[in-house]
Write an enzyme that holds these catalytic residues in place. Structure first.
Site, mmCIF file in Angstrom:
data_model
loop_
_atom_site.group_PDB
_atom_site.id
_atom_site.type_symbol
_atom_site.label_atom_id
_atom_site.label_comp_id
_atom_site.label_asym_id
_atom_site.label_seq_id
_atom_site.Cartn_x
_atom_site.Cartn_y
_atom_site.Cartn_z
ATOM 1 N N PRO A 121 0.818 -1.217 0.000
ATOM 2 C CA PRO A 121 0.000 0.000 0.000
ATOM 3 C C PRO A 121 0.853 1.269 0.000
ATOM 4 C CG PRO A 121 -0.557 -1.434 1.872
ATOM 5 C CD PRO A 121 0.657 -2.013 1.235
ATOM 6 N N GLU A 147 3.487 -7.829 8.252
ATOM 7 C CA GLU A 147 3.619 -6.365 8.272
ATOM 8 C C GLU A 147 4.408 -5.844 7.082
ATOM 9 O OE1 GLU A 147 2.080 -4.006 10.439
ATOM 10 O OE2 GLU A 147 1.032 -5.913 10.447
ATOM 11 N N ARG A 202 -3.425 -9.231 -20.508
ATOM 12 C CA ARG A 202 -4.424 -9.028 -21.561
ATOM 13 C C ARG A 202 -3.934 -8.075 -22.639
ATOM 14 N NH1 ARG A 202 -7.407 -4.480 -20.947
ATOM 15 N NH2 ARG A 202 -9.342 -5.265 -21.815
ATOM 16 N N ASP A 233 -10.826 0.395 -24.254
ATOM 17 C CA ASP A 233 -11.018 0.265 -22.810
ATOM 18 C C ASP A 233 -11.148 1.607 -22.128
ATOM 19 O OD1 ASP A 233 -10.748 -2.449 -22.705
ATOM 20 O OD2 ASP A 233 -8.615 -2.419 -22.215
HETATM 21 N N1 ADE Z 1 -0.470 -5.371 -0.228
HETATM 22 C C1 ADE Z 1 -1.343 -5.026 0.747
HETATM 23 N N2 ADE Z 1 -2.156 -4.063 0.351
HETATM 24 C C2 ADE Z 1 -1.804 -3.751 -0.932
HETATM 25 C C3 ADE Z 1 -2.255 -2.811 -1.891
HETATM 26 N N3 ADE Z 1 -3.255 -1.962 -1.633
HETATM 27 N N4 ADE Z 1 -1.657 -2.789 -3.085
HETATM 28 C C4 ADE Z 1 -0.632 -3.615 -3.358
HETATM 29 N N5 ADE Z 1 -0.163 -4.521 -2.494
HETATM 30 C C5 ADE Z 1 -0.735 -4.600 -1.291
#
Ligand code: ADE
Length: 249
Positions: free
Chosen positions: A89, A116, A154, A169
């Site tokens: 994230p 984590e 794809r 797309d």
């Molecule tokens: N691992 C945990 N959350 C994630 C996310 N939002 N994007 C990519 N990998 C992740």
């Protein structure tokens, strides 16, 4: 193109990559997806891949050594250099533009974290890029890896049956896709817009472009703010706005 995935859940990633367009791309040898489990590169009896975090706090951190060895094997498994992407994230947000650039590479490697995360030193030395698929937290990178495999797979030449469908797309020109309709023409839920039945290809293209602009304006206005519209597009969007306001009054 070749995609190597480093994951504690190789079966999950393989199964995701075996279905639909991406599965067919693999069968047609347009795409090769390989998985690697860091547990196979541990040396202790318990096949340890993680430990607690220095400084305290909940959660476990993936260890340097099993991942370093796994990535070494991955890099040596094919002659093409692997562009290594860590999924988290904290990464830059994935966009269609980034997907299109990745799809042109001969080879990428996707590193999936669990717990984590991964020891920062491994990331600093072994990873070329960190990507996130959105502002939410998954319990691991595997779903994000599956998303990238699908989005990139794809786009491989020959993966889609209708070569045009990738060009049309959502996002491929920075706009959302227009609405689509199939049989029947008239249904209790409504009728197909007249212009789509007209056979007038120029009129249909104009209508679709107007709908794309209008939907983007309604649903994702920030996408319009990021791009300059030509005079024709501006006129079409004005037309859409007028029709929209009239329909609501
Ligand atoms: N691992 C945990 N959350 C994630 C996310 N939002 N994007 C990519 N990998 C992740």
């Amino acid at each position: 193109m070749r995609i190597d995935v480093v994951t504690l859940f190789p079966d999950f990633v393989r199964e995701c990559a075996a279905v639909g367009v991406v599965g067919r791309a693999q069968q047609r040898k347009l795409l090769q997806v390989e998985t690697w489990n860091p547990r196979d590169y541990t040396t202790d009896r318990h096949r340890t891949v993680d430990s607690s975090s220095y400084g305290g706090g909940p959660g476990m951190v993936m260890l340097i050594e099993p991942l370093r060895k796994t990535l070494e094997v991955v890099r040596n498994a094919a002659p093409e250099p692997a562009h290594v992407i860590y999924l988290s994230p904290q990464g830059a947000r994935l966009t269609q533009g980034r997907v299109e650039a990745l799809a042109k590479l001969p080879r990428i490697a996707l590193l999936c974290g669990r717990y984590e995360g991964v020891d920062e030193r491994l990331l600093a030395h072994e990873v070329d890029e960190e990507l996130s698929i959105g502002d939410y937290v998954l319990s691991g990178g595997e779903l994000a890896a599956a998303v990238i495999i699908d989005a990139v797979g794809r786009l491989q030449d020959g993966a889609l049956n209708d070569a045009q469908s990738a060009e049309q797309d959502s996002f491929s020109d920075g706009l959302l896709d227009c609405p689509h309709y199939a049989k029947p023409v008239h249904d209790a839920l409504g009728s197909v817009p007249e212009v789509l039945l007209s056979g007038d290809h120029a009129a249909i293209a104009r209508w679709r472009h107007k709908q794309s602009l209008g939907r983007t304006w309604l649903r994702r206005p920030e996408l319009l703010a990021q791009r300059a519209l030509d005079a024709e597009s501006r006129a079409l969007l004005d037309e859409f706005r007028r029709e929209y306001v009239t329909a609501r009054n």
